[in-house]
Design an enzyme around this catalytic site. Sequence first.
Site, PDB file in Angstrom:
ATOM      1  N   ASP A  99       0.826  -1.206   0.000  1.00  0.00           N
ATOM      2  CA  ASP A  99       0.000   0.000   0.000  1.00  0.00           C
ATOM      3  C   ASP A  99       0.862   1.259   0.000  1.00  0.00           C
ATOM      4  OD1 ASP A  99      -1.886   1.967   0.373  1.00  0.00           O
ATOM      5  OD2 ASP A  99      -2.912   0.970   2.018  1.00  0.00           O
ATOM      6  N   ASP A 288      -2.582   5.417  -5.519  1.00  0.00           N
ATOM      7  CA  ASP A 288      -2.884   4.562  -4.369  1.00  0.00           C
ATOM      8  C   ASP A 288      -3.040   3.132  -4.855  1.00  0.00           C
ATOM      9  OD1 ASP A 288      -3.819   3.313  -2.110  1.00  0.00           O
ATOM     10  OD2 ASP A 288      -5.360   4.792  -1.670  1.00  0.00           O
TER      11      ASP A 288
END
Length: 358
Positions: A99, A288
């Site tokens: 992430d 992201d």
Amino acid sequence: MAWRLMIFLVYCFTHSMASDSLENDSKNILEIPLIRMESALQRMARENINPRVIEAFFEKAAKKENSLAPVPLFKFLDTEFYGEVLIGHPGQKFKVVFDTAWANSWVPSVLCPVIQIACALRSKYDASRSSTYVKNNTPFEVKLGSLELKGKLSTDLFHVGQVNVTNQTFAEINEMPWILFFSKVDGVVGLSFADFAIDEVVPLFYNMIKQNVVDQKIFSFYLNRSPTTSKGGTLMFGGVEKRHYLGNFTDLKIIPKTGVWSFQIDWIFTSNKRGQMFCQSGCMAYADTSENTIRGPANDIELLNQIIGAKSFYFGRYFVPCGNVAQLPRVTFVLKGKKFTLKGDDYVQKVQIIGFKL
């Protein structure tokens, strides 16, 4: 509010991404296979659990606290790609989301009670089973709206791809939000900037650089969009594989002050008859890797979906009939003067779930 995109997938630890460094083949690239899984939202729909019920819970909690809904939790409901790492010696295997919006890494702890629904079906780290464990015990806590992620810091060996990264500090979690029950991943490996790590923990990729397990300060993602296979793509530490792209990269200046991989968008426009413009004075965006949606300011997103002909669904999502995708208008993002045009097939996620009513 910044735009959040999933169209930029090469990350370089410098203030600007030098094109010549990306073109050079690295002999020391660590490849982590990414596996596609059913997202939590898809699972809810398949089991005929109406997401609006959960959405209403968070809206009520946010209104009570006069705060925004917890985006870090919402985005994990969308997550489709995970990889595997081993922690400790002998290695304990975990499914993790890599992430770029988190700096810290965390996995569930054996101390997380099975009566907590989110802990029940996950792999759990057991420090007593690892000969390389180093005690830390610093409390770790992240507030996610009305919910919390809580545990303690520990240090151990991470086996990533074909190499060992020693003395990696991470959080072992003993209190997890119940909504994570719907996600199949165990935890997170954070790939954001060290300055934004909780308790000044050194992120994994920083330690990979420090310990010389990669040749270049670059990591990159190749994502396979085909929903017909569980082969989700590849995460590459230490470089870029030429077989995964055509043409040349466009280098953008990264603005790390926000803690995420932020960059400038020149403007956005659509190919419909009126040619609607967005972000006309420029705007910020960030990439992201743990979310599969494109987000933006509410008013812009509402207008953009009106142009597309999409109808509101839940959690800020919109839907269109799959038969209309080929006729949808194109949406162009202009980055550093270069146009990146998305067709309907590029910005619509096709999901087929039997028995769920819109």
